[in-house]
Design a protein around this motif. Structure first.
Motif, mmCIF file in Angstrom:
data_model
loop_
_atom_site.group_PDB
_atom_site.id
_atom_site.type_symbol
_atom_site.label_atom_id
_atom_site.label_comp_id
_atom_site.label_asym_id
_atom_site.label_seq_id
_atom_site.Cartn_x
_atom_site.Cartn_y
_atom_site.Cartn_z
ATOM 1 N N ALA A 44 0.834 -1.207 0.000
ATOM 2 C CA ALA A 44 0.000 0.000 0.000
ATOM 3 C C ALA A 44 0.869 1.258 0.000
ATOM 4 O O ALA A 44 0.587 2.220 -0.712
ATOM 5 N N VAL A 45 1.946 1.234 0.777
ATOM 6 C CA VAL A 45 2.837 2.401 0.847
ATOM 7 C C VAL A 45 3.601 2.558 -0.467
ATOM 8 O O VAL A 45 3.781 3.669 -0.963
ATOM 9 N N GLU A 46 4.040 1.461 -1.053
ATOM 10 C CA GLU A 46 4.752 1.528 -2.330
ATOM 11 C C GLU A 46 3.835 2.029 -3.439
ATOM 12 O O GLU A 46 4.254 2.809 -4.299
ATOM 13 N N THR A 47 2.578 1.613 -3.432
ATOM 14 C CA THR A 47 1.609 2.107 -4.412
ATOM 15 C C THR A 47 1.413 3.606 -4.243
ATOM 16 O O THR A 47 1.380 4.352 -5.229
ATOM 17 N N PHE A 48 1.296 4.054 -3.007
ATOM 18 C CA PHE A 48 1.166 5.491 -2.735
ATOM 19 C C PHE A 48 2.393 6.233 -3.266
ATOM 20 O O PHE A 48 2.269 7.268 -3.918
ATOM 21 N N ARG A 49 3.572 5.701 -2.997
ATOM 22 C CA ARG A 49 4.815 6.342 -3.423
ATOM 23 C C ARG A 49 4.891 6.455 -4.950
ATOM 24 O O ARG A 49 5.315 7.481 -5.480
ATOM 25 N N LYS A 50 4.448 5.420 -5.655
ATOM 26 C CA LYS A 50 4.505 5.429 -7.123
ATOM 27 C C LYS A 50 3.560 6.454 -7.730
ATOM 28 O O LYS A 50 3.842 7.020 -8.779
ATOM 29 N N HIS A 51 2.418 6.694 -7.092
ATOM 30 C CA HIS A 51 1.400 7.564 -7.661
ATOM 31 C C HIS A 51 1.410 8.978 -7.097
ATOM 32 O O HIS A 51 0.500 9.755 -7.366
ATOM 33 N N THR A 52 2.426 9.312 -6.328
ATOM 34 C CA THR A 52 2.503 10.633 -5.720
ATOM 35 C C THR A 52 3.646 11.422 -6.336
ATOM 36 O O THR A 52 4.755 10.918 -6.464
ATOM 37 N N LYS A 53 3.351 12.643 -6.717
ATOM 38 C CA LYS A 53 4.401 13.510 -7.273
ATOM 39 C C LYS A 53 5.286 14.000 -6.127
ATOM 40 O O LYS A 53 4.808 14.298 -5.037
ATOM 41 N N VAL A 54 6.557 14.117 -6.415
ATOM 42 C CA VAL A 54 7.524 14.578 -5.415
ATOM 43 C C VAL A 54 7.790 16.060 -5.633
ATOM 44 O O VAL A 54 7.909 16.515 -6.764
ATOM 45 N N GLY A 55 7.889 16.796 -4.552
ATOM 46 C CA GLY A 55 8.233 18.205 -4.641
ATOM 47 C C GLY A 55 7.031 19.115 -4.525
ATOM 48 O O GLY A 55 5.895 18.676 -4.364
ATOM 49 N N ARG A 56 7.314 20.374 -4.621
ATOM 50 C CA ARG A 56 6.275 21.380 -4.498
ATOM 51 C C ARG A 56 5.660 21.679 -5.859
ATOM 52 O O ARG A 56 6.346 21.591 -6.862
ATOM 53 N N PRO A 57 4.417 22.124 -5.867
ATOM 54 C CA PRO A 57 3.829 22.543 -7.144
ATOM 55 C C PRO A 57 4.477 23.841 -7.611
ATOM 56 O O PRO A 57 5.035 24.595 -6.799
ATOM 57 N N PRO A 58 4.424 24.119 -8.909
ATOM 58 C CA PRO A 58 5.037 25.355 -9.405
ATOM 59 C C PRO A 58 4.366 26.595 -8.800
ATOM 60 O O PRO A 58 3.182 26.596 -8.509
ATOM 61 N N ARG A 59 5.166 27.616 -8.614
ATOM 62 C CA ARG A 59 4.679 28.853 -8.019
ATOM 63 C C ARG A 59 3.860 29.640 -9.023
ATOM 64 O O ARG A 59 4.233 29.782 -10.185
#
Length: 66
Positions: free
Chosen positions: A49-64
């Motif tokens: 479940a955690v690996e699935t979350f990690r794969k489908h989550t963008k890393v970093g902040r959204p553009p300003r």
């Protein structure tokens, strides 16, 4: 602990194995963003479940916005 064909482990163990903090994982469980189970006051989830979350989550902040 095993339920069905899945191995459920405590959020504390998942935190050690994945690098996420326990607090962050508990919040993900409470918000139902990862598959989880609560027994008493303790949260349980699967590594899958955690690996699935990690794969489908963008890393970093959204553009300003400008």
């Amino acid at each position: 602990m095993e339920l069905g064909n899945e191995k459920w482990i405590s959020v504390a163990e998942v935190a050690q194995k994945t690098g996420y903090s326990e607090r962050h994982l508990r919040r993900l469980c409470q918000e139902k963003r990862i598959k989880s189970l609560r027994l008493g006051r303790d949260w349980f989830t699967t590594l899958e479940a955690v690996e699935t979350f990690r794969k489908h989550t963008k890393v970093g902040r959204p553009p300003r916005k400008r």
